[in-house]
Enzyme design. Structure first.
Site, PDB file in Angstrom:
ATOM      1  N   ARG A  38       0.825  -1.215   0.000  1.00  0.00           N
ATOM      2  CA  ARG A  38       0.000   0.000   0.000  1.00  0.00           C
ATOM      3  C   ARG A  38       0.858   1.263   0.000  1.00  0.00           C
ATOM      4  O   ARG A  38       0.497   2.279   0.602  1.00  0.00           O
ATOM      5  CB  ARG A  38      -0.953   0.013   1.203  1.00  0.00           C
ATOM      6  CG  ARG A  38      -2.022  -1.067   1.135  1.00  0.00           C
ATOM      7  CD  ARG A  38      -2.979  -0.937   2.297  1.00  0.00           C
ATOM      8  NE  ARG A  38      -3.922  -2.052   2.335  1.00  0.00           N
ATOM      9  CZ  ARG A  38      -4.596  -2.436   3.410  1.00  0.00           C
ATOM     10  NH1 ARG A  38      -4.435  -1.789   4.558  1.00  0.00           N
ATOM     11  NH2 ARG A  38      -5.430  -3.452   3.363  1.00  0.00           N
ATOM     12  N   ARG A  42      -3.705   6.367   0.689  1.00  0.00           N
ATOM     13  CA  ARG A  42      -4.324   7.576   1.245  1.00  0.00           C
ATOM     14  C   ARG A  42      -3.440   8.341   2.208  1.00  0.00           C
ATOM     15  O   ARG A  42      -3.784   9.464   2.602  1.00  0.00           O
ATOM     16  CB  ARG A  42      -5.645   7.211   1.924  1.00  0.00           C
ATOM     17  CG  ARG A  42      -6.757   6.841   0.945  1.00  0.00           C
ATOM     18  CD  ARG A  42      -8.004   6.402   1.680  1.00  0.00           C
ATOM     19  NE  ARG A  42      -7.812   5.102   2.320  1.00  0.00           N
ATOM     20  CZ  ARG A  42      -8.663   4.572   3.199  1.00  0.00           C
ATOM     21  NH1 ARG A  42      -9.729   5.244   3.569  1.00  0.00           N
ATOM     22  NH2 ARG A  42      -8.421   3.378   3.711  1.00  0.00           N
ATOM     23  N   ARG A  51      -7.604  11.141  -6.218  1.00  0.00           N
ATOM     24  CA  ARG A  51      -8.759  10.255  -6.091  1.00  0.00           C
ATOM     25  C   ARG A  51     -10.044  10.984  -5.716  1.00  0.00           C
ATOM     26  O   ARG A  51     -11.130  10.391  -5.733  1.00  0.00           O
ATOM     27  CB  ARG A  51      -8.468   9.193  -5.015  1.00  0.00           C
ATOM     28  CG  ARG A  51      -7.462   8.142  -5.435  1.00  0.00           C
ATOM     29  CD  ARG A  51      -8.136   6.964  -6.135  1.00  0.00           C
ATOM     30  NE  ARG A  51      -9.124   6.361  -5.267  1.00  0.00           N
ATOM     31  CZ  ARG A  51     -10.437   6.434  -5.437  1.00  0.00           C
ATOM     32  NH1 ARG A  51     -10.927   7.081  -6.481  1.00  0.00           N
ATOM     33  NH2 ARG A  51     -11.260   5.875  -4.579  1.00  0.00           N
ATOM     34  N   ASP A  87      -6.578  -3.642  -7.359  1.00  0.00           N
ATOM     35  CA  ASP A  87      -7.240  -4.218  -6.190  1.00  0.00           C
ATOM     36  C   ASP A  87      -7.431  -5.707  -6.409  1.00  0.00           C
ATOM     37  O   ASP A  87      -7.642  -6.145  -7.543  1.00  0.00           O
ATOM     38  CB  ASP A  87      -8.594  -3.546  -5.949  1.00  0.00           C
ATOM     39  CG  ASP A  87      -9.154  -3.890  -4.573  1.00  0.00           C
ATOM     40  OD1 ASP A  87      -9.936  -4.851  -4.468  1.00  0.00           O
ATOM     41  OD2 ASP A  87      -8.810  -3.207  -3.604  1.00  0.00           O
ATOM     42  N   TYR A 165     -14.274 -13.085   0.623  1.00  0.00           N
ATOM     43  CA  TYR A 165     -14.971 -11.839   0.279  1.00  0.00           C
ATOM     44  C   TYR A 165     -16.265 -12.127  -0.480  1.00  0.00           C
ATOM     45  O   TYR A 165     -17.301 -11.497  -0.247  1.00  0.00           O
ATOM     46  CB  TYR A 165     -14.080 -10.951  -0.585  1.00  0.00           C
ATOM     47  CG  TYR A 165     -13.144 -10.058   0.183  1.00  0.00           C
ATOM     48  CD1 TYR A 165     -13.633  -9.005   0.959  1.00  0.00           C
ATOM     49  CD2 TYR A 165     -11.763 -10.236   0.120  1.00  0.00           C
ATOM     50  CE1 TYR A 165     -12.776  -8.172   1.654  1.00  0.00           C
ATOM     51  CE2 TYR A 165     -10.902  -9.406   0.811  1.00  0.00           C
ATOM     52  CZ  TYR A 165     -11.410  -8.373   1.577  1.00  0.00           C
ATOM     53  OH  TYR A 165     -10.553  -7.547   2.269  1.00  0.00           O
TER      54      TYR A 165
END
Length: 369
Positions: A38, A42, A51, A87, A165
């Site tokens: 990552r 962010r 974004r 992703d 998921y």
């Protein structure tokens, strides 16, 4: 993609820093290479600006946007590798499932798999080029834009993690719905895991064809499985992915593409993972470096494993933690990383301190030899 032959473009810029690739192959290095899971995220203000107001998966489907986000951390920090912005849940999307990224909540599957008959909703055969070609385009574009600065990694989620998921409908602390399938519907579970494996193999091969120079497989949900369940529902598919990808790459003269497996919280499977056709085993922060060396017996390189929360410390403390970590792993066959991804509220300066400390302390260790 031609299933019988991989053709990699020959006009990519020459690689200037191959330290990461050499470490993955247990070769000598001048310093320990370092990157962060990552690392495009962010915690960077430029990432948030890029974004702002945009749908997450729309961004994933834009090669130009993915390229820009991949390059952003490399403009700030002297990382030794980059990883394409994407992703893991693009694979369930390729199988025909609707996945949405909800701000503050994470990924949501509006119609998760509930019973074995729901497997009929999945595409029985996935045209990987058609469904995931945008990832391949992003890799090719980014490989050119990197101008040979560092290698580019491709990645995928592992079958069990993706299955979890798809059944849970999003993130989960217990994974009880997915584990219910393992105990109640083992045959259907294996069918789904095999279907995911087949798509993943083609997906990873497509990433190499597009220009990825290394591959990482994320088994993020290992920790919710017991040792027996891991050996039945995770490990065989991880092995199958690495074996099939490597066999195809070898046929195409591309056997020097390293593969990394990161099975978070999978302490009990360390020995098995080191014998599963991967070149590198990634470790989370709960594993002692020296113990990991002993248990893997020098069969693989190791990657990791500083606690991400250590980045909340002062720069001086970060340096001390990194020094101890590098001394524990040693400088041969080691890639420095965090034991998980960078958190959104972390100070970019702390990431820079981490990278600088890895380079500084590893050079000092190597100079003593």
């Amino acid at each position: 993609m031609d299933k019988d032959l991989l053709i990699v473009p020959k006009d990519f810029p020459e690689l200037k820093n191959d330290t990461f690739l050499r470490a993955a192959r247990c070769e000598e290095v001048e310093h320990v290479p370092v990157w962060c899971m990552r690392q495009a995220g962010r915690y960077l203000p430029e990432f948030r600006e890029s974004r702002a107001g945009k749908d997450f998966f729309e961004t994933c489907r834009s090669p130009e946007a993915c390229c820009e986000l991949t390059l952003q951390p490399l403009r700030r920090f002297p990382f030794d590798a980059s990883i394409i912005f994407s992703d893991i849940l693009v694979v369930p999307q390729a199988l025909g499932m609707d996945v949405q990224m909800c701000p503050g909540k994470g990924p949501i599957f509006p119609e998760p798999l509930k019973e074995p008959e729901d497997l009929q909703r999945l595409r029985p055969k996935v045209d990987v080029d058609a469904e995931l070609g945008y990832v391949f385009k992003a890799i090719t574009l980014t490989r050119h834009k990197l101008e040979g600065k560092v290698p580019l990694l491709g990645f995928t989620g592992a079958p069990w993690t993706l299955m979890s998921y798809m059944i849970e409908g999003g993130g989960s602390t217990t994974h009880s719905k997915a584990k219910r399938w393992l105990y109640r519907y083992p045959e259907a579970s294996h069918k789904l895991l095999k279907q995911l494996t087949d798509v993943i193999v083609e997906y990873l091969l497509g990433q190499v064809t597009a220009g990825a120079q290394a591959l990482q497989v994320f088994e993020s949900h290992t920790g919710c499985l017991g040792p027996a369940e891991f050996k039945e529902f995770s490990l065989p598919y991880l092995r199958d992915i690495a074996r099939r990808v490597k066999d195809k790459l070898k046929e195409s003269g591309l056997e020097n593409v390293p593969m990394i497996v990161f099975a978070k919280d999978g302490h009990y499977g360390l020995e098995e993972l080191s014998e599963s056709h991967y070149d590198v085993v990634g470790l989370d922060w709960t594993v002692d470096p020296r113990s990991a060396r002993e248990r893997t017996g020098g069969k693989v390189s190791l990657q990791g494993n500083m606690d991400p929360c250590a980045l909340y410390a002062t720069k001086e403390r970060i340096s001390e933690i990194v020094k101890k970590m590098v001394e524990g792993f040693g400088t041969r066959g080691y890639i420095a990383n965090l034991g998980h991804g960078v958190y959104p509220d972390m100070d970019p300066e702390a990431v820079g301190a981490f990278v600088d400390a890895v380079h500084t302390h590893s050079r000092q260790l190597l100079n003593r030899k």
